[in-house]
Structure formats: C-alpha cells, structure tokens
Write an enzyme that holds these catalytic residues in place. Structure first.
Site, PDB file in Angstrom:
ATOM      1  N   ARG A 246      32.673  20.051  69.347  1.00 39.68           N
ATOM      2  CA  ARG A 246      33.365  19.810  70.624  1.00 39.68           C
ATOM      3  C   ARG A 246      34.008  18.415  70.678  1.00 39.68           C
ATOM      4  O   ARG A 246      34.067  17.795  71.734  1.00 39.68           O
ATOM      5  CB  ARG A 246      32.405  19.963  71.814  1.00 39.68           C
ATOM      6  CG  ARG A 246      31.932  21.381  72.057  1.00 39.68           C
ATOM      7  CD  ARG A 246      33.068  22.213  72.634  1.00 39.68           C
ATOM      8  NE  ARG A 246      32.608  23.525  73.033  1.00 39.68           N
ATOM      9  CZ  ARG A 246      32.162  23.815  74.258  1.00 39.68           C
ATOM     10  NH1 ARG A 246      32.144  22.926  75.198  1.00 39.68           N
ATOM     11  NH2 ARG A 246      31.776  25.035  74.522  1.00 39.68           N
TER      12      ARG A 246
ATOM     13  N   ARG B 141      36.390  16.949  77.179  1.00 42.60           N
ATOM     14  CA  ARG B 141      36.440  16.208  78.445  1.00 42.60           C
ATOM     15  C   ARG B 141      35.894  14.788  78.412  1.00 42.60           C
ATOM     16  O   ARG B 141      36.154  14.026  79.325  1.00 42.60           O
ATOM     17  CB  ARG B 141      35.714  17.018  79.528  1.00 42.60           C
ATOM     18  CG  ARG B 141      36.497  18.246  79.949  1.00 42.60           C
ATOM     19  CD  ARG B 141      35.641  19.182  80.749  1.00 42.60           C
ATOM     20  NE  ARG B 141      34.554  19.663  79.918  1.00 42.60           N
ATOM     21  CZ  ARG B 141      33.630  20.525  80.319  1.00 42.60           C
ATOM     22  NH1 ARG B 141      33.627  20.975  81.543  1.00 42.60           N
ATOM     23  NH2 ARG B 141      32.677  20.913  79.487  1.00 42.60           N
TER      24      ARG B 141
ATOM     25  N   ARG C  40      44.929  17.783  80.145  1.00 45.30           N
ATOM     26  CA  ARG C  40      44.278  18.870  80.853  1.00 45.30           C
ATOM     27  C   ARG C  40      44.615  18.873  82.358  1.00 45.30           C
ATOM     28  O   ARG C  40      44.502  19.910  83.013  1.00 45.30           O
ATOM     29  CB  ARG C  40      42.789  18.691  80.618  1.00 45.30           C
ATOM     30  CG  ARG C  40      41.838  19.725  80.989  1.00 45.30           C
ATOM     31  CD  ARG C  40      42.046  21.101  80.533  1.00 45.30           C
ATOM     32  NE  ARG C  40      40.954  21.869  81.099  1.00 45.30           N
ATOM     33  CZ  ARG C  40      40.906  22.242  82.366  1.00 45.30           C
ATOM     34  NH1 ARG C  40      41.920  22.019  83.175  1.00 45.30           N
ATOM     35  NH2 ARG C  40      39.853  22.892  82.831  1.00 45.30           N
TER      36      ARG C  40
ATOM     37  N   ASP D 298      38.906  28.557  71.742  1.00 41.50           N
ATOM     38  CA  ASP D 298      37.570  28.907  72.206  1.00 41.50           C
ATOM     39  C   ASP D 298      37.097  30.135  71.439  1.00 41.50           C
ATOM     40  O   ASP D 298      37.914  30.924  70.958  1.00 41.50           O
ATOM     41  CB  ASP D 298      37.546  29.188  73.705  1.00 41.50           C
ATOM     42  CG  ASP D 298      36.127  29.123  74.246  1.00 41.50           C
ATOM     43  OD1 ASP D 298      35.653  28.005  74.543  1.00 41.50           O
ATOM     44  OD2 ASP D 298      35.463  30.176  74.335  1.00 41.50           O
TER      45      ASP D 298
ATOM     46  N   TYR E 219      28.344  37.269  75.622  1.00 41.35           N
ATOM     47  CA  TYR E 219      29.281  37.002  76.725  1.00 41.35           C
ATOM     48  C   TYR E 219      29.963  38.279  77.202  1.00 41.35           C
ATOM     49  O   TYR E 219      30.197  38.470  78.398  1.00 41.35           O
ATOM     50  CB  TYR E 219      30.338  35.968  76.301  1.00 41.35           C
ATOM     51  CG  TYR E 219      29.791  34.565  76.263  1.00 41.35           C
ATOM     52  CD1 TYR E 219      29.528  33.867  77.440  1.00 41.35           C
ATOM     53  CD2 TYR E 219      29.518  33.930  75.059  1.00 41.35           C
ATOM     54  CE1 TYR E 219      29.009  32.581  77.418  1.00 41.35           C
ATOM     55  CE2 TYR E 219      28.999  32.648  75.019  1.00 41.35           C
ATOM     56  CZ  TYR E 219      28.744  31.975  76.205  1.00 41.35           C
ATOM     57  OH  TYR E 219      28.221  30.713  76.176  1.00 41.35           O
TER      58      TYR E 219
HETATM   59  O1  CP3 Z   1      36.584  20.347  69.708  1.00 45.34           O
HETATM   60  C1  CP3 Z   1      36.121  21.458  69.406  1.00 45.34           C
HETATM   61  O2  CP3 Z   1      34.946  21.632  69.027  1.00 45.34           O
HETATM   62  C2  CP3 Z   1      37.050  22.669  69.361  1.00 45.34           C
HETATM   63  C3  CP3 Z   1      37.133  23.452  70.525  1.00 45.34           C
HETATM   64  C4  CP3 Z   1      35.992  24.351  71.007  1.00 45.34           C
HETATM   65  C5  CP3 Z   1      35.853  24.688  72.375  1.00 45.34           C
HETATM   66  N1  CP3 Z   1      34.890  25.636  72.485  1.00 45.34           N
HETATM   67  C6  CP3 Z   1      36.669  24.122  73.443  1.00 45.34           C
HETATM   68  C7  CP3 Z   1      36.178  24.173  74.842  1.00 45.34           C
HETATM   69  C8  CP3 Z   1      35.015  25.073  70.305  1.00 45.34           C
HETATM   70  C9  CP3 Z   1      34.688  25.050  68.824  1.00 45.34           C
HETATM   71  C10 CP3 Z   1      34.343  25.898  71.263  1.00 45.34           C
HETATM   72  C11 CP3 Z   1      33.279  26.855  70.897  1.00 45.34           C
HETATM   73  C12 CP3 Z   1      32.537  27.532  71.974  1.00 45.34           C
HETATM   74  N2  CP3 Z   1      33.006  27.984  73.168  1.00 45.34           N
HETATM   75  C13 CP3 Z   1      31.178  27.926  71.856  1.00 45.34           C
HETATM   76  C14 CP3 Z   1      30.301  27.713  70.651  1.00 45.34           C
HETATM   77  C15 CP3 Z   1      29.819  26.307  70.550  1.00 45.34           C
HETATM   78  C16 CP3 Z   1      28.857  25.896  71.653  1.00 45.34           C
HETATM   79  O3  CP3 Z   1      29.201  24.949  72.367  1.00 45.34           O
HETATM   80  O4  CP3 Z   1      27.782  26.475  71.731  1.00 45.34           O
HETATM   81  C17 CP3 Z   1      30.826  28.569  73.058  1.00 45.34           C
HETATM   82  C18 CP3 Z   1      29.464  29.136  73.416  1.00 45.34           C
HETATM   83  C19 CP3 Z   1      31.996  28.614  73.875  1.00 45.34           C
HETATM   84  C20 CP3 Z   1      32.133  29.230  75.219  1.00 45.34           C
HETATM   85  C21 CP3 Z   1      32.470  28.206  76.231  1.00 45.34           C
HETATM   86  N3  CP3 Z   1      33.722  27.632  76.381  1.00 45.34           N
HETATM   87  C22 CP3 Z   1      31.623  27.629  77.197  1.00 45.34           C
HETATM   88  C23 CP3 Z   1      30.155  27.980  77.389  1.00 45.34           C
HETATM   89  C24 CP3 Z   1      32.400  26.729  77.939  1.00 45.34           C
HETATM   90  C25 CP3 Z   1      31.978  25.940  79.135  1.00 45.34           C
HETATM   91  C26 CP3 Z   1      31.057  24.850  78.807  1.00 45.34           C
HETATM   92  C27 CP3 Z   1      31.704  23.561  79.121  1.00 45.34           C
HETATM   93  O5  CP3 Z   1      31.731  22.713  78.222  1.00 45.34           O
HETATM   94  O6  CP3 Z   1      32.159  23.427  80.248  1.00 45.34           O
HETATM   95  C28 CP3 Z   1      33.702  26.702  77.379  1.00 45.34           C
HETATM   96  C29 CP3 Z   1      34.852  25.872  77.828  1.00 45.34           C
HETATM   97  C30 CP3 Z   1      35.395  24.937  76.810  1.00 45.34           C
HETATM   98  N4  CP3 Z   1      35.610  25.245  75.495  1.00 45.34           N
HETATM   99  C31 CP3 Z   1      35.862  23.601  77.027  1.00 45.34           C
HETATM  100  C32 CP3 Z   1      36.357  23.134  75.810  1.00 45.34           C
HETATM  101  C33 CP3 Z   1      37.004  21.807  75.536  1.00 45.34           C
HETATM  102  C34 CP3 Z   1      35.884  22.880  78.363  1.00 45.34           C
HETATM  103  C35 CP3 Z   1      37.163  23.333  78.987  1.00 45.34           C
HETATM  104  C36 CP3 Z   1      37.759  22.389  80.004  1.00 45.34           C
HETATM  105  O7  CP3 Z   1      37.407  22.529  81.179  1.00 45.34           O
HETATM  106  O8  CP3 Z   1      38.626  21.580  79.638  1.00 45.34           O
END
Ligand code: CP3
Length: 342
Positions: free
Chosen positions: A24, A28, A37, A73, A148
């Site tokens: 990640r 943010r 964003r 994602d 999910y």
């Molecule tokens: O920088 C990176 O790692 C690449 C981008 C990336 C994102 N999600 C962007 C993201 C990657 C590799 C993921 C994987 C992901 N997404 C996983 C597996 C890894 C983990 O964290 O367990 C899972 C379970 C998801 C599903 C997901 N997407 C969740 C549960 C959430 C909300 C949690 C949160 O952080 O708020 C997201 C949203 C998300 N995916 C964001 C980002 C940058 C936040 C989005 C925003 O509001 O800008």
C-alpha cells in the site's frame, strides 16, 4: 537475468543491499496522493491510466523504494464479472453472490475489453520506469476475492462465505472455480502487458484452520499459480495470518512468500528452507514510533535474516493512512544503509 535487486532477491540471488518496498505504498498517508485524490473517486483513479500511473510513481520518487506496485485494487476485475462495486471507503458490492443462480450469472471478463485501464496503466509505467525500478502487478487470491463477493463487504466473522463453504460445498466449489479462472486470465494479462513480478494477496486466508486451508483454499491458489505464464516473472504469495500454515502456503508453489509480523523472520526461514525467498515482516504500526525505534526494529529483522539470500524487506501488511510519510522514508533509508555490503 535482471539487474534489479528486487528481482534478484525474488530468485534468491545475491544483492548489494536488501531491496525494500511497502505494501500500500501509494495511498492516503502521502499528501501528494491526497492531492490527486481530491478531484476523483478511488474507482475513477483506478480507471484513469495517467492518474493511476502518477500515483504509482509517487512513492518511488518520495521513498526510494526498490519496486513499484501497480495502482489498482484486488476487486477491480470482479466488477466486470457482474457485481456493482463501490468504495465507502472499504469495498461494498450492492449485489453479493449468495445463490447458485448468482454464481451462474457471473461472467468471465475479456481483459482487454473489460479492464483496459489496468493494462494501459502497466504499459505507461513500463515506459516511465525503464531501467529504474521493476513493476509489480497483483491480484487477490481466489479465496479473498470470494470473501468480498459473498459477504458483500468486509466482515468480522465471515459467516456467509463460511456457511457456503461448509453447508453448500458444491456452490462454493463452483464459485471458486470461476474466480480462479478469472484471476488466472487477469494476472496473465498483466504479465503480457509488462508486469515484472506478480503478488497474490490472500488477506483473509488466515481465517480458516490449517485443515480447512488445505481443503478449501490451497487447491485453488495452487491451480492459479500453476496456470500463470510465468516466463521469468517471479510470483509472491502473501497470506495474512498464515502463522503455523506456512508449509501449506509453500505448497502453492510461489517463488516468494510474504510474511506478516506474527512469526519471526528467522523461524519462518528455518521452516521454509532456502529454496523459497521471503518478503516482510515489520509490523506496520512500528512506523508510528520514533526514528531510533524504527531503526532498531529494521536492524532486528535484517539480523534475523542474517546472510541468507532471498529477503525482500516490507511491512507485514499495508501502511496505515495516519503514518507520518517521513517515517516510511526513514525506514527505507535504514534498510538500505544497514544492509549495504562492503
Ligand atoms: O500501493 C499499493 O499497494 C497498490 C494499490 C493497492 C490498493 N489496494 C489501493 C487501495 C493494493 C495492492 C490493494 C490491495 C487490496 N485491496 C487488498 C489486499 C491487501 C490488503 O490490504 O489486505 C484488499 C483486501 C483490498 C480491498 C480494499 N480496497 C479495502 C479493504 C479497502 C479499504 C481499506 C482502506 O484502506 O480504506 C480498499 C481501498 C483502497 N485500495 C485504497 C487504496 C489506496 C484507499 C482508497 C482511497 O480512499 O483513496
């Protein structure tokens, strides 16, 4: 053979210093990400290749990480299977999968037509990064995607997916077959577009007992990894909460195993043997600590690895949005400085 220290470490080859990136790492906690964003939703950001590429590059410029990870994602390719996706901020599906009819209705996307923006982002990044850092593509493991899809959102007890698994095993198998096939096509399309490594995220793989992991998850992840046109592209497999199941995770056949922070690196490496590389495993909340403490923990993890080749430094899970960005940058510096040879 690749000159990138990240790729070399994936293959267990010697490196000048330990490569490091952060799960990640685009997100943010970075003000420059929030700036982009402000004007677009998260999904729009994922679907706009120029912007997705821009935020992928941000942590490379700022942190000096040794690998970039595609900004997208794990749920991006699930939307074109026929589920309505939203982020609030966690993922929400309006029409979760609950019946055999729901499973029958799921379609296998045509990657070039249904997720062209993912492939285009990869192509842009390969041009931007040539000779600088390798690009990691990624997907969710079939089980985490199915969690999910069936729950419709995150969950505490995962009652819906577990109910399907235990009470409707044929339905569960039919769903997992479809998700695994989608995943295989999706990851192969990323490799074809230029991804230089693939990470498979099994965020929820740790919620089952070892016996059930072996029955209900391992066959699908193994099939997925077997079905990748790897052609020199290393595969990283991260199962959060794998704890005592690491030997099962190894059987899925990846080149690198991701570790959370619930097992010491030394113990994990002893258990896994030297033929597989590892990635991890700093507790992400350590980045809230003072620099001296962060440095001490980085050193402890490097020392636990000792001089075994095939270690990629990373957090044990994603970086948290409230971590000071300069602490993440300092961590990357520490890994490089403390591991530099000679
Ligand atoms: O920088 C990176 O790692 C690449 C981008 C990336 C994102 N999600 C962007 C993201 C990657 C590799 C993921 C994987 C992901 N997404 C996983 C597996 C890894 C983990 O964290 O367990 C899972 C379970 C998801 C599903 C997901 N997407 C969740 C549960 C959430 C909300 C949690 C949160 O952080 O708020 C997201 C949203 C998300 N995916 C964001 C980002 C940058 C936040 C989005 C925003 O509001 O800008």
């Amino acid at each position: 053979m690749s000159d990138y220290r990240f790729i070399k470490a994936c293959w267990g080859q010697p490196v000048d210093m330990t490569p490091v990136w952060l799960m990640r790492q685009a997100g943010r906690y970075l003000p420059q990400y929030m700036e982009v964003r402000r004007n677009v939703s998260f999904l729009e950001l994922c679907k706009t290749p120029e912007l997705a590429a821009e935020v992928t590059i941000q942590p490379i410029d700022y942190l000096g990480a040794d690998a970039a990870i595609l900004f997208s994602d794990i749920l991006t390719p699930v939307e074109p299977m026929g589920l309505k996706l939203d982020f609030a901020p966690g993922p929400v599906f309006e029409n979760p999968v609950r019946t055999q009819a729901d499973i029958d209705a799921l379609r296998i996307p045509e990657m070039e037509e249904d997720v062209p923006y993912v492939l285009e982002t990869i192509r842009i990044l390969r041009r931007e990064f040539e000779g600088r850092v390798p690009l990691i593509g990624f997907g969710g493991a079939p089980f985490t995607l199915a969690c999910y899809m069936v729950e419709g959102k995150g969950s505490k007890d995962f009652a819906q997916i577990k109910r399907m698994m235990y009470a409707e095993p044929q339905m569960y198998a039919a769903l997992m077959d479809k998700v695994t096939e989608m995943d295989r096509l999706y990851l192969n399309a990323q490799i074809e577009a230029g991804a230089q490594a693939i990470q498979i995220f099994d965020t929820w793989g740790g919620i089952l007992s070892p016996v059930d992991y072996e029955r209900y998850i391992l066959p699908y992840t193994t099939r997925l990894i077997d079905g990748l046109n790897r052609q020199g592209v290393p595969v990283i497999h991260f199962v959060k909460g794998a704890g005592t199941m690491l030997e099962l995770v190894k059987r899925a056949g990846s080149d690198v195993i991701g570790l959370d922070w619930h097992i010491s690196l030394n113990k994990a490496r002893t258990l896994l043997g030297t033929e597989v590389a590892v990635q991890g495993n700093l507790d992400p909340t350590v980045l809230y600590a003072q620099p001296e403490y962060i440095e001490q923990e980085v050193k402890r993890i490097l020392d636990e690895n000792g001089d075994r080749p095939g270690h990629i430094f990373n957090l044990g899970h994603g970086i948290l949005p409230t971590v000071p960005p300069e602490h993440a940058k300092f961590m990357v510096e520490c890994v490089h400085r403390l591991s530099a040879k000679g």
